[in-house]
Design an enzyme around this catalytic site. Sequence first.
Site, PDB file in Angstrom:
ATOM      1  N   SER A 223       1.037  -1.689   0.097  1.00 48.00           N
ATOM      2  CA  SER A 223       0.262  -0.127   0.057  1.00 48.00           C
ATOM      3  C   SER A 223       1.100   1.361  -0.045  1.00 48.00           C
ATOM      4  CB  SER A 223      -1.040  -0.624   1.086  1.00 48.00           C
ATOM      5  OG  SER A 223      -2.480   0.920   1.187  1.00 48.00           O
ATOM      6  N   GLU A 344      -8.700  -5.712  -4.564  1.00 48.61           N
ATOM      7  CA  GLU A 344      -8.225  -4.619  -3.803  1.00 48.61           C
ATOM      8  C   GLU A 344      -8.683  -3.962  -3.286  1.00 48.61           C
ATOM      9  OE1 GLU A 344      -4.844  -4.461  -3.304  1.00 48.61           O
ATOM     10  OE2 GLU A 344      -3.824  -5.296  -4.822  1.00 48.61           O
ATOM     11  N   HIS A 448      -7.509  -6.040  -1.014  1.00 48.34           N
ATOM     12  CA  HIS A 448      -6.634  -4.986  -0.545  1.00 48.34           C
ATOM     13  C   HIS A 448      -5.370  -5.523   0.522  1.00 48.34           C
ATOM     14  CE1 HIS A 448      -3.488  -1.801  -1.357  1.00 48.34           C
ATOM     15  NE2 HIS A 448      -4.051  -1.026   0.162  1.00 48.34           N
TER      16      HIS A 448
END
Length: 536
Positions: A223, A344, A448
């Site tokens: 991330s 995600e 995610h």
Amino acid sequence: MTRTLSLLTAALLTVAGAQDTTAPAPAVPPTTQSAPPAAPGFPVRTQVTSGTLVGRQDAGVRVWQGVPYAAPPVGERRWRPPEPAPIWVGERDASRPGDVCLQRALIGGSGTRGSEDCLSLNVYAPATATRAPVMVWIHGGSFRSGAGSDYDGRVLAREQGVVVVTVNYRLGALGFLAAPGLLEGRTVGNYGLLDQQAALRWVRANAAAFGGDPANVTVFGESAGGMSVCDQLTSPVAAGLFDKAILQSGPCTPEINTAPLVEALKTGADYARALGCPEGDAACLRAVPAERLLNTPVPGRRAPGSVALPPVYGDAVLPRSPGEAFASGQVNRVPVLIGSNLDEGTLFVAPLAQNGRDIPLWQFWGLVAVLEGWNTPRVLANYPTRNYDTVGLAASALVTDGLFACPVNDITRHLARVTPVYAYEFRDRTAPIELRPTASVPSYGAYHAAEIISVFGTRLEGLADPAKFTPAQADLARTMRAYWANFARFGNPNAGGLPEWPRFDPARNNLLTFQPAFIGERTDFRQEHRCDVWSR
């Protein structure tokens, strides 16, 4: 690259913690540290450049926590490049994490977490390590939350024979404010990235003290941590600080993930005025209580949830936009392992559901129209809500493709022209998660951050726990850890007994996909994620 879906950028859940200490910067004379208190395991000592550290050894892993890699960035050192860590006299207790960098408390909570004096790292080393590969983890959290201590490197270190280092870096305004008056040499705004570089220099200088190989350092992150790795690949001042890079779900090329210097300075000037400081008055800014920095909104119009103060390009740290750097091949040419997850977007879209209802169709259309402008009809035509069980899942697919999958694949293709690259997609749609489903996202799928507990083998507080793995998921996780460690060791994830992971070929667009009981190659990634919609 599209600005779509900056509305959905959000911090991963993090652990609430330490107190706020924002006193003016003290002088930095040598200090005396007491021996560590009793704790699980037994004491282990090592000598680093600043003095003697006393950590703990338990179950075959030596751990040193809260190790300062730079001087406290407080007082006159606020909004300046990090300085070397002070020397101490005697033994320093390294049996517990240091303060996390100042940030808001848990999502939905109030108050703050951490302090300005936060530039520390944590080391996890096999008890018998000798010149072991070193893996330096950059945490995520939208550049405004998270900490190295949220990630436990014990399993990865013990199982794979690597030294794992997790790092804190300055966040939010303290890490990324670019304002008139704060220019230091040719750098401004990228203090968090400079912290990461300082940590990597510290690792080069001290890895041998922990049984690590200072000539074999891999930086990895997810991330915002992956975006940081992405940025460091394009930073000329990061050249030589790492030998390999792993980038997990963190493309830095979308416009929302960096800001041009001129725009960042304007935002910074407006923010300084909101804090009551005249333009160019650095002394006034440095005197503002740190908590006020957290509680004062950054002026400017932006989509909900987007990062108000992202990394800045146009200074010495990032001279050009990351997109331009990758397209031109002006990058730090080290082997790269890179990838994203199949779903995600679900983690970001799920909280948008209100009152137990799905996202209204008009809201979905309106947000795309505001963010995409002339490209709206094309985008909506490729994500018809009738093809999904909920409007939220249509939005999730759009987030996945536009903000993660396609930008990551574009970076992969550019990198593969100048350096060895291995690409993956994590596709476990039954991955454990501790968050409840919502009306807009009834299932998170391969969300995610879902791969992190496989890579580390330990729980990520508030998100997921490998104790919930099925036997097939546990096998997949061990295989992924072996790939990651092999890549750190050799620059190639392959080794005997593992399914072959072919090097990425731009002509084939081949990725290795990870699912329980199935690891295999695919070449239809761009078609599946509709990357032609997002091409510019």
